[in-house]
Write a protein that holds these residues in place. Structure first.
Motif, mmCIF file in Angstrom:
data_model
loop_
_atom_site.group_PDB
_atom_site.id
_atom_site.type_symbol
_atom_site.label_atom_id
_atom_site.label_comp_id
_atom_site.label_asym_id
_atom_site.label_seq_id
_atom_site.Cartn_x
_atom_site.Cartn_y
_atom_site.Cartn_z
ATOM 1 N N ALA A 1 -32.463 -104.475 47.540
ATOM 2 C CA ALA A 1 -31.037 -104.251 47.783
ATOM 3 C C ALA A 1 -30.251 -104.183 46.478
ATOM 4 O O ALA A 1 -29.379 -103.330 46.312
ATOM 5 C CB ALA A 1 -30.484 -105.365 48.674
ATOM 6 N N GLU A 2 -30.550 -105.100 45.553
ATOM 7 C CA GLU A 2 -29.873 -105.082 44.249
ATOM 8 C C GLU A 2 -30.029 -103.721 43.573
ATOM 9 O O GLU A 2 -29.081 -103.167 43.007
ATOM 10 C CB GLU A 2 -30.459 -106.161 43.338
ATOM 11 C CG GLU A 2 -30.072 -107.573 43.677
ATOM 12 C CD GLU A 2 -28.738 -107.989 43.084
ATOM 13 O OE1 GLU A 2 -28.086 -107.152 42.433
ATOM 14 O OE2 GLU A 2 -28.362 -109.153 43.294
ATOM 15 N N LEU A 3 -31.241 -103.176 43.614
ATOM 16 C CA LEU A 3 -31.542 -101.963 42.855
ATOM 17 C C LEU A 3 -31.114 -100.702 43.594
ATOM 18 O O LEU A 3 -30.659 -99.738 42.977
ATOM 19 C CB LEU A 3 -33.024 -101.929 42.506
ATOM 20 C CG LEU A 3 -33.499 -103.137 41.680
ATOM 21 C CD1 LEU A 3 -34.957 -102.991 41.302
ATOM 22 C CD2 LEU A 3 -32.629 -103.332 40.437
ATOM 23 N N LYS A 4 -31.242 -100.696 44.915
ATOM 24 C CA LYS A 4 -30.726 -99.546 45.668
ATOM 25 C C LYS A 4 -29.213 -99.435 45.515
ATOM 26 O O LYS A 4 -28.665 -98.338 45.464
ATOM 27 C CB LYS A 4 -31.099 -99.667 47.147
ATOM 28 C CG LYS A 4 -32.509 -99.205 47.463
ATOM 29 C CD LYS A 4 -32.691 -99.019 48.960
ATOM 30 C CE LYS A 4 -34.003 -98.307 49.266
ATOM 31 N NZ LYS A 4 -34.145 -97.993 50.705
ATOM 32 N N ALA A 5 -28.549 -100.582 45.443
ATOM 33 C CA ALA A 5 -27.090 -100.588 45.327
ATOM 34 C C ALA A 5 -26.618 -99.927 44.039
ATOM 35 O O ALA A 5 -25.492 -99.432 43.974
ATOM 36 C CB ALA A 5 -26.553 -102.018 45.410
ATOM 37 N N GLY B 1 -21.971 -109.115 44.111
ATOM 38 C CA GLY B 1 -21.812 -108.376 45.362
ATOM 39 C C GLY B 1 -20.615 -107.459 45.396
ATOM 40 O O GLY B 1 -20.197 -106.902 44.384
ATOM 41 N N PRO B 2 -20.025 -107.296 46.607
ATOM 42 C CA PRO B 2 -18.881 -106.384 46.762
ATOM 43 C C PRO B 2 -17.598 -107.012 46.223
ATOM 44 O O PRO B 2 -16.654 -107.297 46.950
ATOM 45 C CB PRO B 2 -18.814 -106.171 48.281
ATOM 46 C CG PRO B 2 -19.360 -107.435 48.853
ATOM 47 C CD PRO B 2 -20.423 -107.905 47.885
ATOM 48 N N SER B 3 -17.577 -107.258 44.908
ATOM 49 C CA SER B 3 -16.473 -107.993 44.297
ATOM 50 C C SER B 3 -15.182 -107.184 44.274
ATOM 51 O O SER B 3 -14.131 -107.700 43.927
ATOM 52 C CB SER B 3 -16.845 -108.413 42.870
ATOM 53 O OG SER B 3 -17.253 -107.288 42.117
ATOM 54 N N GLY B 4 -15.259 -105.900 44.655
ATOM 55 C CA GLY B 4 -14.048 -105.089 44.701
ATOM 56 C C GLY B 4 -13.239 -105.294 45.961
ATOM 57 O O GLY B 4 -12.211 -104.654 46.134
#
Length: 413
Positions: free
Chosen positions: A209-213, A402-405
Protein backbone atom coordinates in the motif's frame (compact mmCIF):
# COMPACT_ATOMS: atom_id res chain seq x y z
CA UNK A 1 25.57 0.18 12.73
CA UNK A 2 24.55 3.13 10.56
CA UNK A 3 22.70 6.27 11.57
CA UNK A 4 19.43 6.80 9.75
CA UNK A 5 20.97 9.60 7.66
CA UNK A 6 23.97 7.45 6.72
CA UNK A 7 21.65 4.60 5.73
CA UNK A 8 19.48 6.90 3.60
CA UNK A 9 22.55 8.31 1.87
CA UNK A 10 23.92 4.85 1.01
CA UNK A 11 20.56 3.75 -0.40
CA UNK A 12 20.10 6.90 -2.48
CA UNK A 13 23.66 6.66 -3.82
CA UNK A 14 22.74 3.26 -5.27
CA UNK A 15 19.31 4.35 -6.51
CA UNK A 16 19.03 5.54 -10.11
CA UNK A 17 16.23 7.33 -11.90
CA UNK A 18 14.42 4.95 -14.23
CA UNK A 19 14.05 5.47 -17.97
CA UNK A 20 11.46 7.79 -19.46
CA UNK A 21 8.31 6.89 -21.37
CA UNK A 22 5.16 8.67 -22.49
CA UNK A 23 1.67 8.20 -21.18
CA UNK A 24 -1.69 9.68 -22.26
CA UNK A 25 -2.60 12.89 -20.44
CA UNK A 26 -5.63 11.19 -18.88
CA UNK A 27 -3.35 8.53 -17.35
CA UNK A 28 -0.63 10.91 -16.09
CA UNK A 29 -2.09 11.85 -12.69
CA UNK A 30 0.34 10.81 -9.94
CA UNK A 31 3.24 10.29 -12.34
CA UNK A 32 6.47 12.35 -12.41
CA UNK A 33 7.53 14.48 -15.39
CA UNK A 34 10.72 13.34 -17.10
CA UNK A 35 11.43 16.60 -18.95
CA UNK A 36 10.72 20.32 -18.77
CA UNK A 37 7.47 21.53 -20.33
CA UNK A 38 7.16 24.85 -22.17
CA UNK A 39 4.10 26.90 -23.03
CA UNK A 40 2.97 26.95 -26.65
CA UNK A 41 0.67 29.96 -26.20
CA UNK A 42 -0.18 33.12 -24.32
CA UNK A 43 -3.01 32.68 -21.84
CA UNK A 44 -5.17 34.62 -21.73
CA UNK A 45 -4.55 35.25 -25.45
CA UNK A 46 -5.70 38.87 -24.96
CA UNK A 47 -6.96 41.08 -22.12
CA UNK A 48 -10.27 39.65 -20.87
CA UNK A 49 -12.90 40.45 -18.29
CA UNK A 50 -12.75 38.60 -14.98
CA UNK A 51 -16.37 39.46 -14.15
CA UNK A 52 -19.79 39.96 -15.65
CA UNK A 53 -20.23 43.72 -15.76
CA UNK A 54 -19.32 46.80 -17.78
CA UNK A 55 -16.04 47.70 -19.47
CA UNK A 56 -15.28 51.39 -18.91
CA UNK A 57 -12.56 54.02 -18.94
CA UNK A 58 -11.56 54.67 -15.33
CA UNK A 59 -11.47 58.43 -15.88
CA UNK A 60 -15.24 58.32 -16.54
CA UNK A 61 -15.93 56.77 -13.12
CA UNK A 62 -15.26 59.61 -10.66
CA UNK A 63 -16.11 58.65 -7.08
CA UNK A 64 -19.70 57.51 -7.70
CA UNK A 65 -22.06 56.71 -4.81
CA UNK A 66 -25.53 55.21 -4.44
CA UNK A 67 -26.97 58.71 -4.21
CA UNK A 68 -24.77 60.21 -6.93
CA UNK A 69 -24.03 57.48 -9.50
CA UNK A 70 -21.98 57.80 -12.66
CA UNK A 71 -24.18 57.30 -15.73
CA UNK A 72 -22.66 55.93 -18.96
CA UNK A 73 -24.18 55.04 -22.32
CA UNK A 74 -24.18 51.31 -23.21
CA UNK A 75 -22.68 50.95 -26.72
CA UNK A 76 -21.95 47.21 -27.05
CA UNK A 77 -22.70 43.76 -25.61
CA UNK A 78 -19.60 41.47 -25.62
CA UNK A 79 -19.94 37.74 -24.92
CA UNK A 80 -17.23 35.18 -24.17
CA UNK A 81 -15.95 33.90 -27.50
CA UNK A 82 -17.20 36.99 -29.29
CA UNK A 83 -15.43 40.18 -30.41
CA UNK A 84 -16.03 43.83 -29.49
CA UNK A 85 -17.86 45.77 -32.19
CA UNK A 86 -16.52 49.17 -31.22
CA UNK A 87 -14.09 51.00 -28.93
CA UNK A 88 -15.12 52.49 -25.60
CA UNK A 89 -14.93 56.25 -25.72
CA UNK A 90 -15.62 59.03 -23.20
CA UNK A 91 -18.99 58.65 -21.53
CA UNK A 92 -19.56 55.12 -22.86
CA UNK A 93 -19.51 51.54 -21.50
CA UNK A 94 -19.71 48.07 -23.03
CA UNK A 95 -21.69 45.32 -21.32
CA UNK A 96 -19.26 42.40 -20.98
CA UNK A 97 -19.34 38.76 -19.86
CA UNK A 98 -16.69 36.86 -17.89
CA UNK A 99 -13.95 35.70 -20.28
CA UNK A 100 -14.93 38.10 -23.07
CA UNK A 101 -12.19 40.23 -24.72
CA UNK A 102 -11.75 43.77 -23.45
CA UNK A 103 -12.74 46.43 -26.00
CA UNK A 104 -10.26 49.05 -27.15
CA UNK A 105 -10.27 52.12 -24.91
CA UNK A 106 -11.56 50.33 -21.80
CA UNK A 107 -9.22 49.61 -18.87
CA UNK A 108 -11.54 48.56 -16.02
CA UNK A 109 -14.56 46.31 -15.49
CA UNK A 110 -17.33 47.35 -13.10
CA UNK A 111 -19.11 44.37 -11.52
CA UNK A 112 -22.76 44.06 -12.45
CA UNK A 113 -23.55 43.98 -8.68
CA UNK A 114 -22.41 47.62 -8.41
CA UNK A 115 -24.65 48.84 -11.22
CA UNK A 116 -28.21 49.31 -12.42
CA UNK A 117 -29.19 49.63 -16.05
CA UNK A 118 -31.93 50.09 -18.62
CA UNK A 119 -31.78 49.45 -22.35
CA UNK A 120 -29.61 52.53 -22.98
CA UNK A 121 -27.63 53.51 -19.88
CA UNK A 122 -25.86 52.01 -16.90
CA UNK A 123 -25.63 53.61 -13.47
CA UNK A 124 -22.45 52.90 -11.47
CA UNK A 125 -22.66 53.17 -7.68
CA UNK A 126 -19.13 52.35 -6.43
CA UNK A 127 -15.61 53.70 -7.04
CA UNK A 128 -12.99 51.41 -8.66
CA UNK A 129 -9.27 51.37 -9.24
CA UNK A 130 -7.87 51.25 -12.77
CA UNK A 131 -7.45 47.67 -14.01
CA UNK A 132 -9.99 46.16 -11.64
CA UNK A 133 -11.46 42.84 -12.81
CA UNK A 134 -9.23 42.61 -15.89
CA UNK A 135 -7.10 39.55 -16.67
CA UNK A 136 -4.21 40.62 -18.85
CA UNK A 137 -2.69 38.89 -21.87
CA UNK A 138 -0.23 36.19 -20.73
CA UNK A 139 -1.15 36.56 -17.05
CA UNK A 140 -1.29 32.75 -16.70
CA UNK A 141 1.02 31.52 -19.48
CA UNK A 142 3.53 33.17 -21.83
CA UNK A 143 4.66 31.58 -25.08
CA UNK A 144 7.95 29.66 -24.64
CA UNK A 145 7.97 30.10 -20.85
CA UNK A 146 8.99 27.00 -18.84
CA UNK A 147 5.80 26.08 -17.00
CA UNK A 148 6.70 22.68 -15.45
CA UNK A 149 10.08 21.11 -14.70
CA UNK A 150 11.61 17.65 -14.87
CA UNK A 151 10.89 15.91 -11.55
CA UNK A 152 7.50 17.55 -10.96
CA UNK A 153 4.76 15.39 -9.45
CA UNK A 154 1.68 15.60 -11.67
CA UNK A 155 -1.34 16.60 -9.61
CA UNK A 156 -4.66 18.08 -10.77
CA UNK A 157 -3.19 21.58 -11.30
CA UNK A 158 -0.21 20.27 -13.25
CA UNK A 159 -2.49 18.09 -15.35
CA UNK A 160 -4.58 21.15 -16.16
CA UNK A 161 -1.50 23.08 -17.32
CA UNK A 162 -0.42 20.11 -19.47
CA UNK A 163 -3.83 20.17 -21.13
CA UNK A 164 -3.55 23.92 -21.77
CA UNK A 165 -0.23 23.48 -23.61
CA UNK A 166 -1.69 20.54 -25.59
CA UNK A 167 0.43 17.73 -24.10
CA UNK A 168 -1.82 14.85 -25.15
CA UNK A 169 1.13 12.50 -24.51
CA UNK A 170 3.08 13.29 -21.35
CA UNK A 171 6.78 12.43 -20.80
CA UNK A 172 7.13 10.63 -17.46
CA UNK A 173 9.52 8.30 -15.67
CA UNK A 174 8.73 4.60 -15.78
CA UNK A 175 7.05 3.10 -12.73
CA UNK A 176 9.49 0.92 -10.72
CA UNK A 177 8.65 -2.79 -10.65
CA UNK A 178 8.91 -4.00 -7.06
CA UNK A 179 8.56 -7.51 -5.64
CA UNK A 180 7.58 -8.14 -2.00
CA UNK A 181 8.25 -11.39 -0.15
CA UNK A 182 7.29 -12.23 3.43
CA UNK A 183 9.09 -15.00 5.34
CA UNK A 184 8.36 -17.24 8.31
CA UNK A 185 6.63 -20.46 9.32
CA UNK A 186 4.49 -18.47 11.74
CA UNK A 187 2.72 -16.51 9.00
CA UNK A 188 -0.80 -17.15 7.72
CA UNK A 189 -1.47 -16.12 4.11
CA UNK A 190 -4.61 -14.23 3.19
CA UNK A 191 -6.01 -17.19 1.24
CA UNK A 192 -5.22 -19.80 3.92
CA UNK A 193 -7.77 -21.06 6.48
CA UNK A 194 -8.00 -19.22 9.78
CA UNK A 195 -5.54 -20.59 12.34
CA UNK A 196 -5.47 -19.01 15.80
CA UNK A 197 -1.87 -20.22 16.25
CA UNK A 198 -0.66 -18.29 13.20
CA UNK A 199 0.13 -14.60 12.59
CA UNK A 200 -1.62 -13.00 9.59
CA UNK A 201 0.79 -11.67 6.97
CA UNK A 202 0.12 -7.93 7.20
CA UNK A 203 3.57 -6.73 6.13
CA UNK A 204 3.15 -7.64 2.46
CA UNK A 205 0.03 -5.51 2.30
CA UNK A 206 1.16 -2.49 4.33
CA UNK A 207 4.35 -2.20 2.26
CA UNK A 208 2.40 -2.79 -0.96
CA UNK A 209 0.00 0.00 0.00
CA UNK A 210 2.82 2.42 0.86
CA UNK A 211 4.46 1.87 -2.52
CA UNK A 212 1.34 1.72 -4.68
CA UNK A 213 0.27 5.02 -3.13
CA UNK A 214 3.39 6.70 -4.55
CA UNK A 215 3.14 5.12 -7.98
CA UNK A 216 5.11 1.85 -7.88
CA UNK A 217 4.09 -1.30 -9.76
CA UNK A 218 4.03 -3.95 -7.00
CA UNK A 219 4.03 -7.75 -7.23
CA UNK A 220 3.43 -9.94 -4.17
CA UNK A 221 5.55 -13.11 -4.14
CA UNK A 222 3.72 -14.63 -1.18
CA UNK A 223 5.34 -16.27 1.85
CA UNK A 224 8.60 -18.22 2.00
CA UNK A 225 8.68 -20.69 4.90
CA UNK A 226 11.74 -21.12 7.14
CA UNK A 227 13.63 -23.38 4.78
CA UNK A 228 16.79 -22.25 3.00
CA UNK A 229 15.74 -24.06 -0.19
CA UNK A 230 12.25 -22.55 -0.29
CA UNK A 231 13.57 -19.10 0.61
CA UNK A 232 16.21 -19.27 -2.13
CA UNK A 233 13.63 -20.31 -4.73
CA UNK A 234 11.30 -17.45 -3.75
CA UNK A 235 14.12 -14.89 -3.68
CA UNK A 236 15.17 -15.91 -7.19
CA UNK A 237 11.69 -14.91 -8.40
CA UNK A 238 12.40 -11.34 -7.25
CA UNK A 239 15.80 -10.88 -8.90
CA UNK A 240 14.34 -9.60 -12.18
CA UNK A 241 12.62 -6.59 -10.63
CA UNK A 242 13.92 -3.07 -9.99
CA UNK A 243 13.71 -3.74 -6.26
CA UNK A 244 13.11 -6.75 -4.02
CA UNK A 245 11.69 -6.29 -0.52
CA UNK A 246 11.94 -9.12 1.99
CA UNK A 247 10.06 -8.97 5.28
CA UNK A 248 11.29 -10.93 8.29
CA UNK A 249 14.26 -13.23 8.85
CA UNK A 250 16.90 -10.49 9.08
CA UNK A 251 17.68 -10.67 12.79
CA UNK A 252 20.07 -13.08 14.55
CA UNK A 253 17.81 -16.05 15.21
CA UNK A 254 18.81 -19.62 14.30
CA UNK A 255 16.28 -19.65 11.44
CA UNK A 256 16.89 -16.13 10.15
CA UNK A 257 18.22 -17.14 6.73
CA UNK A 258 17.55 -14.02 4.66
CA UNK A 259 20.94 -12.29 4.68
CA UNK A 260 23.10 -15.38 4.04
CA UNK A 261 20.70 -16.59 1.34
CA UNK A 262 20.79 -13.19 -0.39
CA UNK A 263 24.60 -13.33 -0.33
CA UNK A 264 24.51 -16.78 -1.92
CA UNK A 265 22.48 -15.27 -4.79
CA UNK A 266 25.13 -12.65 -5.48
CA UNK A 267 23.57 -9.79 -3.49
CA UNK A 268 26.17 -7.51 -1.90
CA UNK A 269 24.91 -6.42 1.50
CA UNK A 270 25.78 -2.75 1.95
CA UNK A 271 24.77 -2.51 5.61
CA UNK A 272 22.82 -4.28 8.34
CA UNK A 273 21.35 -2.54 11.38
CA UNK A 274 20.41 1.11 11.78
CA UNK A 275 20.30 3.25 14.93
CA UNK A 276 16.53 3.43 14.61
CA UNK A 277 13.56 2.49 16.78
CA UNK A 278 11.53 0.59 15.68
CA UNK A 279 13.39 -1.08 12.82
CA UNK A 280 16.92 -1.67 14.09
CA UNK A 281 17.62 -4.91 12.07
CA UNK A 282 16.94 -3.28 8.67
CA UNK A 283 19.39 -4.28 5.92
CA UNK A 284 20.13 -3.11 2.38
CA UNK A 285 21.96 -4.72 -0.53
CA UNK A 286 22.48 -4.43 -4.28
CA UNK A 287 22.56 -6.92 -7.12
CA UNK A 288 23.09 -7.10 -10.86
CA UNK A 289 21.59 -4.55 -13.26
CA UNK A 290 20.91 -2.05 -10.50
CA UNK A 291 18.71 -4.35 -8.40
CA UNK A 292 18.04 -2.93 -4.92
CA UNK A 293 17.26 -5.30 -2.06
CA UNK A 294 15.60 -4.12 1.15
CA UNK A 295 15.36 -6.50 4.11
CA UNK A 296 12.70 -5.40 6.60
CA UNK A 297 12.19 -6.52 10.21
CA UNK A 298 9.23 -8.82 10.76
CA UNK A 299 7.34 -6.72 13.31
CA UNK A 300 4.63 -4.81 11.42
CA UNK A 301 5.32 -1.33 12.81
CA UNK A 302 9.07 -1.77 12.30
CA UNK A 303 8.37 -2.85 8.74
CA UNK A 304 6.21 0.21 8.03
CA UNK A 305 8.64 2.67 9.64
CA UNK A 306 11.60 1.27 7.68
CA UNK A 307 9.57 1.37 4.48
CA UNK A 308 8.72 5.03 5.05
CA UNK A 309 12.25 6.09 5.99
CA UNK A 310 14.29 4.04 3.48
CA UNK A 311 12.22 2.48 0.70
CA UNK A 312 9.83 5.34 -0.04
CA UNK A 313 12.66 7.88 -0.69
CA UNK A 314 14.40 5.34 -2.93
CA UNK A 315 11.25 4.63 -4.92
CA UNK A 316 10.55 8.35 -5.22
CA UNK A 317 14.04 8.79 -6.69
CA UNK A 318 13.44 5.93 -9.15
CA UNK A 319 10.25 7.70 -10.17
CA UNK A 320 12.30 10.84 -10.92
CA UNK A 321 10.72 12.96 -8.19
CA UNK A 322 12.47 16.01 -6.74
CA UNK A 323 10.89 15.63 -3.29
CA UNK A 324 11.91 12.32 -1.75
CA UNK A 325 10.98 12.51 1.93
CA UNK A 326 7.74 12.78 3.87
CA UNK A 327 6.72 16.23 5.10
CA UNK A 328 7.74 17.25 8.62
CA UNK A 329 6.28 20.04 10.75
CA UNK A 330 6.84 21.18 14.33
CA UNK A 331 4.33 20.73 17.13
CA UNK A 332 4.03 21.19 20.88
CA UNK A 333 3.99 18.12 23.11
CA UNK A 334 0.91 17.81 25.31
CA UNK A 335 2.51 15.20 27.62
CA UNK A 336 5.87 14.15 29.03
CA UNK A 337 7.72 11.53 26.97
CA UNK A 338 10.36 9.12 28.24
CA UNK A 339 12.62 7.04 25.98
CA UNK A 340 15.98 5.27 25.77
CA UNK A 341 19.13 6.97 24.53
CA UNK A 342 21.08 5.90 21.45
CA UNK A 343 18.55 5.53 18.63
CA UNK A 344 16.26 7.96 16.86
CA UNK A 345 12.70 6.90 17.69
CA UNK A 346 9.66 7.35 15.44
CA UNK A 347 6.76 7.44 17.88
CA UNK A 348 3.21 7.00 16.63
CA UNK A 349 1.25 10.13 17.45
CA UNK A 350 -1.81 12.20 16.77
CA UNK A 351 -1.53 15.79 15.50
CA UNK A 352 -4.13 18.45 16.34
CA UNK A 353 -4.53 22.05 15.14
CA UNK A 354 -4.39 24.75 17.81
CA UNK A 355 -4.61 28.55 17.78
CA UNK A 356 -0.80 28.72 17.96
CA UNK A 357 0.01 25.97 15.45
CA UNK A 358 -0.06 22.23 16.22
CA UNK A 359 -0.08 20.04 19.31
CA UNK A 360 0.87 16.36 19.36
CA UNK A 361 0.25 13.41 21.66
CA UNK A 362 1.18 9.72 21.56
CA UNK A 363 -1.41 7.22 20.36
CA UNK A 364 -0.59 4.99 23.35
CA UNK A 365 1.72 1.99 23.67
CA UNK A 366 4.65 2.12 21.23
CA UNK A 367 5.27 -1.63 20.84
CA UNK A 368 6.59 -2.55 17.40
CA UNK A 369 3.96 -5.28 17.02
CA UNK A 370 0.97 -2.97 17.64
CA UNK A 371 -0.16 -2.26 14.07
CA UNK A 372 -3.29 -0.48 15.35
CA UNK A 373 -0.97 2.30 16.55
CA UNK A 374 -0.31 3.11 12.87
CA UNK A 375 -4.03 3.15 12.14
CA UNK A 376 -4.60 5.62 14.98
CA UNK A 377 -1.60 7.81 14.10
CA UNK A 378 -1.65 10.88 11.86
CA UNK A 379 2.07 11.50 12.37
CA UNK A 380 5.20 10.25 14.11
CA UNK A 381 7.12 12.23 16.71
CA UNK A 382 10.82 12.14 15.81
CA UNK A 383 12.51 11.57 19.16
CA UNK A 384 16.24 12.44 18.85
CA UNK A 385 18.76 9.74 19.74
CA UNK A 386 20.37 12.00 22.35
CA UNK A 387 17.16 12.56 24.33
CA UNK A 388 15.78 10.16 26.92
CA UNK A 389 12.90 12.44 27.92
CA UNK A 390 11.02 15.50 26.74
CA UNK A 391 8.62 17.46 28.96
CA UNK A 392 5.15 18.60 27.96
CA UNK A 393 5.39 21.94 26.19
CA UNK A 394 8.53 20.96 24.23
CA UNK A 395 8.63 21.71 20.52
CA UNK A 396 9.24 18.54 18.50
CA UNK A 397 9.55 17.60 14.85
CA UNK A 398 6.81 15.31 13.56
CA UNK A 399 6.57 13.46 10.27
CA UNK A 400 3.14 13.38 8.64
CA UNK A 401 1.52 10.07 7.71
CA UNK A 402 -1.16 8.83 5.36
CA UNK A 403 -3.82 11.12 3.88
CA UNK A 404 -2.41 14.13 5.73
CA UNK A 405 -4.04 16.49 3.24
CA UNK A 406 -7.47 15.84 4.78
CA UNK A 407 -9.16 16.78 8.05
CA UNK A 408 -12.62 16.39 9.56
CA UNK A 409 -13.53 20.10 9.66
CA UNK A 410 -12.99 22.90 7.07
CA UNK A 411 -10.66 24.88 9.38
CA UNK A 412 -12.12 28.27 8.43
CA UNK A 413 -15.35 30.21 8.75
Amino acid sequence: MKTIVEAQQIILEHTKKLTAETTPLTESLGRVLSEDVFSNRNHPPYDISAMDGYAVRIEDVTEPTKDDPTVLKIIDDIVAGGEPKCAVTSGAASRIMTGAPMPEGADTVIRVEDTDCNSENVKIFAPYKKGANVRYLGENLRTDDKVLTDGTDIGPGELGILSMVKKAEVPVYRRPRIAILSTGDELEALDEPFNDRKIPDANSYTVMAELKAIGADVTLLGIARDSEAELKAKLKEGLGFDALIVSGGVSVGHHDFVRPTLKSLGIEMRFWRVALRPGHPFAFGTGKDGLLVFALPGNPVSSMVCCQQFIVPSVRKMLGADRLFRTTVTATLTEDIKDRLGRIHFMRSHLEKTEDGFSVRLTGSQGSGILMSMVEASCMIIMPAENDKLPAGSTVAVQLLGPSGFQSEPGFK
